[in-house]
Design an enzyme around this catalytic site. Structure first.
Site, short mmCIF file in Angstrom:
data_model
loop_
_atom_site.label_atom_id
_atom_site.label_comp_id
_atom_site.label_asym_id
_atom_site.label_seq_id
_atom_site.Cartn_x
_atom_site.Cartn_y
_atom_site.Cartn_z
CG HIS A 74 -12.69 21.69 46.25
ND1 HIS A 74 -12.07 21.19 47.36
CD2 HIS A 74 -12.35 20.85 45.24
CE1 HIS A 74 -11.38 20.10 47.04
NE2 HIS A 74 -11.55 19.88 45.76
CG ASN A 147 -8.00 17.07 48.07
OD1 ASN A 147 -8.39 18.23 48.03
ND2 ASN A 147 -8.30 16.18 47.14
CE1 TYR A 361 -7.10 22.34 39.57
CE2 TYR A 361 -7.73 23.67 41.44
CZ TYR A 361 -7.52 22.44 40.87
OH TYR A 361 -7.75 21.30 41.59
FE1 HDE Z 1 -9.31 20.46 41.95
N1 HDE Z 1 -10.49 21.89 41.10
N2 HDE Z 1 -9.29 19.47 40.20
N3 HDE Z 1 -8.27 18.94 42.82
N4 HDE Z 1 -9.36 21.40 43.71
C1 HDE Z 1 -10.95 22.98 41.71
O1 HDE Z 1 -10.88 25.14 40.86
C2 HDE Z 1 -9.68 19.94 39.01
C3 HDE Z 1 -7.77 17.85 42.18
C4 HDE Z 1 -8.68 21.08 44.84
O2 HDE Z 1 -10.35 26.39 47.86
C5 HDE Z 1 -11.61 23.93 40.78
O3 HDE Z 1 -11.10 27.19 41.79
C6 HDE Z 1 -9.36 19.03 37.96
C7 HDE Z 1 -6.78 17.18 42.99
C8 HDE Z 1 -8.96 22.04 45.88
O4 HDE Z 1 -10.61 27.46 45.97
C9 HDE Z 1 -11.42 23.29 39.41
C10 HDE Z 1 -8.76 17.96 38.57
C11 HDE Z 1 -6.71 17.92 44.14
C12 HDE Z 1 -9.81 22.97 45.29
C13 HDE Z 1 -10.71 22.01 39.78
C14 HDE Z 1 -8.71 18.24 39.98
C15 HDE Z 1 -7.65 19.00 44.02
C16 HDE Z 1 -10.03 22.55 43.94
C17 HDE Z 1 -13.00 24.31 41.13
C18 HDE Z 1 -8.24 16.70 37.92
C19 HDE Z 1 -5.85 17.65 45.37
C20 HDE Z 1 -10.43 24.16 45.97
C21 HDE Z 1 -12.92 25.74 41.64
C22 HDE Z 1 -7.20 16.93 36.97
C23 HDE Z 1 -4.43 17.68 45.09
C24 HDE Z 1 -9.56 25.36 45.90
C25 HDE Z 1 -11.57 26.13 41.47
C26 HDE Z 1 -10.23 26.49 46.63
C27 HDE Z 1 -10.81 23.26 43.03
C28 HDE Z 1 -10.34 21.13 38.83
C29 HDE Z 1 -8.18 17.33 40.90
C30 HDE Z 1 -7.83 19.95 45.09
C31 HDE Z 1 -12.68 23.05 38.60
C32 HDE Z 1 -9.65 19.21 36.50
C33 HDE Z 1 -5.97 15.94 42.63
C34 HDE Z 1 -8.42 22.02 47.30
O5 HDE Z 1 -10.60 24.06 38.59
#
Ligand code: HDE
Length: 709
Positions: A74, A147, A361
């Site tokens: 992202h 999402n 996060y």
């Molecule tokens: Fe994320 N995800 N994600 N994700 N995600 C990040 O956090 C992560 C997942 C989502 O505009 C990171 O600040 C793991 C699902 C959005 O700043 C990080 C897993 C969904 C955004 C991270 C998931 C998301 C992130 C990278 C599996 C939809 C952007 C930078 C367990 C429900 C937020 C950050 C923004 C961002 C990890 C799965 C949506 C690395 C470990 C499911 C919208 O922490």
């Protein structure tokens, strides 16, 4: 204090951090006035620079440290401020103020993003879009980090690094950027059948939205709501855009990325600047605890959606985005979302993906923003008052007073003191758990084909055709036969006809069986047979809510209308069309042979918006060409205008022409489409408007294959 005052207070809070240099003298960071910022201090005009030049060193050091680590996923995002208003109280289900108090206007900050590409990657990548909302509620900050698709690729957080490593550029050659069409991604997907549902959504038009303002949003996981009595209900969150859900075609997406790689970012910014504030309704699907095991799928499985036809979405409020950030870095880049940010009245479920996110996060924000004090950055500050015993760390912005930083204490009068549940103190839902500690997965998560099949069945013909094209494109880009064959077999499990089309397009036959064990990664000691995705179930024939053909087709506000003109264009034609379009708030863009001004046949002068050499048909929603002998004659001299029209036709857009402009059609493929429902030659502006509101005339899709653009 009323919540309305709180809202303005929040805006004031941010304003207090805003600085600008208007009418101010240039200073160093220490406040020393500067008299030369163009030349370093030297030993003579041609001599070496001097170490004592603190102005030079401060300027360069600051510059050297301007970047922070970009988000691992992202990374590319666009943000906006706004507010949320509750229209229907959920008091029966939740005690959260934001879900019960309809008199509040709660400030929000939203960040939309693509997932796979780096910060500078193009907006129209085929990808999932992030839809992260920070609600600054009176009881603390609630982040709904979702999402634009209602499910996710994997079921357990443990697999997230594998998923992301497979889709990111391949590590040896660092290609491709912001694209899933490559071997490593399909190697992983074809071995990990739980990905197939989110994957087919990513092959659909949802992955190439027309605008960030025209996407749905989903919290994905099942969460819990907790009411005043401490009772719990399961809940899924939905955002529904008032503009409807609309997408571009893949051919447009590829071209938009070249013509304007900031297409989505600018579209969001421009709409807000123009006062056309994007809005979404917030909906909830509520499932009583007693119904937890009632469905043919597990509601804790994040690769499954709950069809709206089975549990209706109840609309409870509306979000409006009405203000662009002042500074991209300070706000959109530094905003830190944490799915763990919840407020009393909302709680987590045991979805194993959500559980992993609760750790990830905070960890990522620490590495990105560099300090546990990241909540003190203005965009991350809660609206609610904060009092705690956490101290120090990099960049502490507050000056905590007093002798005590521990609890319990008497020296600080026992403060800050605790709140009971009835006083709004957070207390986790007391779910009864009686289980073995086990590293495995529930067998109720094993159905991997039924919902991708439901999605595909629910799409209209044109949407299905786009999905087939997307699979064919992506697999066509892979180089390993065994990976492509494995995918073909898996697609066949979803839909046999779909697999046949893709197999023909990529020139490979569908294998009768696949030799590699799927889900090989369940665990070395697991019995693979236990975890094979079971046969496809049909518990619902179709879910109309999943098709973009059933979205809203009402408004043409903010739609970009390309008006092709040269000197001498008909003022009568233009003014009639302009008045009709402007009344419905469409945006008119004059495109002329050269930059500068253009004059109509009444000698009125207009500023042009783009010279034809600097723009492309794919950047607009519809095309209008007024008559005018001289104008049309000039346009006929530029082959790019013909290309512009042909592309508009190919992408099934509405096109209107008046009087002499018909000649342009006769020089293009337009002559074959004069009876088309979205083509208007000397037609009524209202009919043109209705066709634009329908987004595209997909009935044309089968007839444009031969147009060479
Ligand atoms: Fe994320 N995800 N994600 N994700 N995600 C990040 O956090 C992560 C997942 C989502 O505009 C990171 O600040 C793991 C699902 C959005 O700043 C990080 C897993 C969904 C955004 C991270 C998931 C998301 C992130 C990278 C599996 C939809 C952007 C930078 C367990 C429900 C937020 C950050 C923004 C961002 C990890 C799965 C949506 C690395 C470990 C499911 C919208 O922490």
């Amino acid at each position: 204090m009323s919540s309305k005052n709180n809202k303005s207070e929040k805006i004031l809070n941010l304003e207090k951090y805003m600085v600008d240099g208007n009418d101010q003298r240039l200073t160093t960071r220490q406040g020393v006035r500067v008299n030369d910022t163009n030349n370093s201090l030297k030993s003579g005009t041609r001599g070496s620079s001097l170490l004592e030049d603190f102005i030079l060193r401060e300027k360069i050091t600051s510059f050297d440290h301007e970047r922070i680590p970009e988000r691992i996923v992202h990374a590319r995002g666009s943000g906006a401020h706004g507010y949320f208003e509750l229209t229907e109280s959920l008091e029966q289900f939740s005690k959260a103020g934001i879900l019960t108090d309809t008199s509040r206007k709660t400030p929000v900050f939203v960040r939309f993003s693509t997932v796979a590409g780096s910060k500078g990657s193009p907006d129209l990548a085929r990808d999932v879009r992030g839809f992260a909302v920070k609600f600054y509620t009176e009881e603390g900050t609630w982040d709904l980090v979702g999402n634009n698709m209602p499910i996710f690729f994997i079921q357990d957080a443990m697999k997230f690094p594998d998923l992301v490593h497979s889709v990111k550029p391949e590590p040896n050659k660092e290609v491709p950027q912001a694209a899933s069409a490559h071997d490593t991604f399909y190697d992983f997907v074809s071995l990990t059948t739980e990905t197939l549902h989110n994957h087919i959504w990513a092959m659909s038009d949802r992955a190439i939205p027309r605008s960030l303002r025209m996407m749905e949003g989903f919290g994905i996981h099942t969460f819990r709501l907790i009411n005043k009595k401490g009772e719990s209900y399961f809940v899924k969150f939905h955002w529904k855009p008032l503009l409807g859900v609309h997408s571009v075609t893949w051919d447009e997406a590829v071209k938009i990325n070249g013509a304007d790689s900031d297409f989505h970012r600018k579209d969001l910014w421009d709409a807000i600047e123009a006062g056309e504030f994007p809005q979404w309704e917030l909906g909830v699907q509520i499932i009583p605890e007693a119904d937890e095991h009632k469905y043919d799928f597990d509601i804790l499985d994040p690769t499954k959606l709950v069809p709206e036809e089975m549990v209706p979405v109840k609309i409870i409020g509306k979000m409006t985005l009405n203000r662009n950030p002042e500074n991209f870095f300070a706000e959109t880049e530094q905003v830190a979302f944490l799915p763990g940010n919840i407020v009393p009245g909302i709680d987590f479920s045991n979805d194993p993906l959500l559980q992993g996110r609760l750790f990830s996060y905070r960890d990522t924000q620490l590495s990105r923003l560099g300090s546990p004090n990241f909540h003190q950055i203005p965009i991350n500050q809660p609206l609610a008052n904060t009092h705690h015993n956490q101290r120090d760390g990099h960049m502490q912005m507050n000056i905590p007073k007093g002798q005590t930083a521990y609890f319990p204490n008497t020296l600080g009068g026992g403060c800050p003191y605790l709140s009971k549940f009835s006083e709004g103190g957070f207390s986790s839902y007391e779910e009864r758990i009686d289980a073995n500690k086990i590293r495995s997965r529930s067998k109720s998560f094993s159905d991997h084909f039924s919902q991708p099949a439901l999605f595909y069945r629910s799409l209209s013909k044109w949407e299905q055709a786009h999905v087939a094209e997307a699979y064919s494109f992506e697999l066509g880009k892979c180089t390993h036969k065994h990976i492509k064959e494995r995918m073909l077999w898996l697609i066949e499990q979803i839909d046999e006809d779909l697999a046949k089309i893709v197999s023909k397009n990529i020139g490979l036959t569908i294998p009768a069986k696949i030799d590699l064990p799927i889900n090989q990664a369940i665990g070395a000691d697991s019995n693979v047979a236990d975890f094979q995705p079971g046969p496809k179930k049909i518990y619902l024939d179709k879910s109309p809510a999943l098709s973009q053909a059933n979205t809203k087709f009402e408004s043409i506000a903010t739609r970009q209308i390309a008006v092709l003109v040269a000197d001498g264009f008909s003022s009568t034609d233009f003014n009639k069309m302009k008045a009709a379009l402007a009344k419905r708030k469409a945006v008119i863009k004059l495109i002329a042979p050269t930059g500068g001004k253009v004059t109509d046949d009444d000698k009125n002068e207009y500023d042009i918006d783009a010279a034809i050499s600097t723009t492309e048909s794919v950047l607009y929603d519809a095309v209008y060409i007024p008559g005018g002998k001289n104008s049309v004659k000039s346009l006929l001299n530029h082959s790019k205008y013909i290309k512009f029209i042909n592309e508009g036709l190919k992408h099934c857009k509405a096109i209107a022409l008046d009087n002499e402009a018909e000649q342009l059609f006769d020089h293009s493929y337009g002559k074959e489409f004069k009876d088309d429902q979205a083509i208007f030659i000397n037609g009524k502006p209202q009919d043109f408007i209705n066709a634009i509101a329908k987004h595209r005339n997909w009935d044309r899709m089968d007839k444009v294959a031969h147009i060479p653009v």
